[in-house]
Design a protein around this motif. Sequence first.
Motif, PDB file in Angstrom:
ATOM      1  N   UNK A 175     -23.072  21.892  11.432  1.00 21.97           N
ATOM      2  CA  UNK A 175     -23.528  20.512  11.248  1.00 21.97           C
ATOM      3  C   UNK A 175     -24.849  20.270  11.971  1.00 21.97           C
ATOM      4  N   UNK A 176     -24.971  20.771  13.191  1.00 26.91           N
ATOM      5  CA  UNK A 176     -26.219  20.571  13.941  1.00 26.91           C
ATOM      6  C   UNK A 176     -27.389  21.274  13.270  1.00 26.91           C
TER       7      UNK A 176
ATOM      8  N   UNK B 273     -30.702  19.305  11.875  1.00 28.57           N
ATOM      9  CA  UNK B 273     -32.067  19.688  12.271  1.00 28.57           C
ATOM     10  C   UNK B 273     -32.924  20.083  11.078  1.00 28.57           C
ATOM     11  N   UNK B 274     -32.295  20.657  10.065  1.00 28.67           N
ATOM     12  CA  UNK B 274     -33.046  21.032   8.862  1.00 28.67           C
ATOM     13  C   UNK B 274     -33.346  19.798   8.012  1.00 28.67           C
ATOM     14  N   UNK B 275     -32.389  18.893   7.887  1.00 30.14           N
ATOM     15  CA  UNK B 275     -32.551  17.707   7.045  1.00 30.14           C
ATOM     16  C   UNK B 275     -33.509  16.702   7.672  1.00 30.14           C
TER      17      UNK B 275
ATOM     18  N   UNK C 135     -20.445  23.370  -0.050  1.00 25.15           N
ATOM     19  CA  UNK C 135     -20.111  21.943  -0.147  1.00 25.15           C
ATOM     20  C   UNK C 135     -20.231  21.261   1.208  1.00 25.15           C
ATOM     21  N   UNK C 136     -19.869  21.962   2.273  1.00 22.82           N
ATOM     22  CA  UNK C 136     -20.008  21.417   3.624  1.00 22.82           C
ATOM     23  C   UNK C 136     -21.484  21.140   3.923  1.00 22.82           C
ATOM     24  N   UNK C 137     -22.346  22.109   3.625  1.00 23.36           N
ATOM     25  CA  UNK C 137     -23.781  21.932   3.844  1.00 23.36           C
ATOM     26  C   UNK C 137     -24.319  20.736   3.057  1.00 23.36           C
TER      27      UNK C 137
ATOM     28  N   UNK D  53     -25.189  13.032   4.093  1.00 23.47           N
ATOM     29  CA  UNK D  53     -24.881  12.010   5.099  1.00 23.47           C
ATOM     30  C   UNK D  53     -26.074  11.761   6.012  1.00 23.47           C
ATOM     31  N   UNK D  54     -26.639  12.819   6.530  1.00 23.99           N
ATOM     32  CA  UNK D  54     -27.763  12.695   7.452  1.00 23.99           C
ATOM     33  C   UNK D  54     -28.962  12.086   6.744  1.00 23.99           C
ATOM     34  N   UNK D  55     -29.226  12.546   5.558  1.00 26.04           N
ATOM     35  CA  UNK D  55     -30.350  12.012   4.794  1.00 26.04           C
ATOM     36  C   UNK D  55     -30.195  10.511   4.573  1.00 26.04           C
TER      37      UNK D  55
END
Length: 145
Positions: free
Chosen positions: A17-18, A22-24, A123-125, A131-133
Motif C-alpha cells: 500500500x505504501x 508513493x507511486x500514485x 486488483x489490490x494495486x 483510493x489514493x488518487x
Amino acid sequence: MTDVVLVDDNSNDADLALRVVRKTASNSSTVLLEDGERAIEYFRQLMDSQTDEVGPNLPKLLLLDLKLPKLDGLEVLRFLRSHAVFNTMPIVVLSSSREISDVRKAYELGVNSFAVKPVQFDQYLTRISALVSYWLTINELPRGA
C-alpha cells in the motif's frame, strides 16, 4: 505534514500500500502505524500540537485496517470521531472483512468509505491507487484541514 497515514499490522499489505501511495502521489508523505494503540497515540500527539489559533495539521487521508492488535480499527475510528478536530479528516477503512456488521458499524462511527482488500495482487494495486488518487487529488478538503 503527513499526507497519508496507514494503520495496518500486515507488513506485506502495508508495504504494498505504501509503495502504491508513493507511486500514485509521488510528493506525498506517509506514516505507517502497526496497531490501534499506536494510532491513537499518534493522533493524540496531533491534538496536543494544536494551538488556539491553528488546529493540527491533519493527514489528507487515513487508511485504516479493522483487524489490528491491541485496539481494533473500530476503536480507533470511535476515538477519532469522538474528537471534533478530526471530523474533516477522511477515513477509509481498508479491510479484508466483508462482514456486514463491520461495514455497518464503521459507517455508524463515521467512516467516509469502506473498501475490501482484494486477494489478487493486481486488483489490490488498482484499488489502492484509485483510493489514493481520489482522496488526494479529486476530493476537496475544507481549508485549513
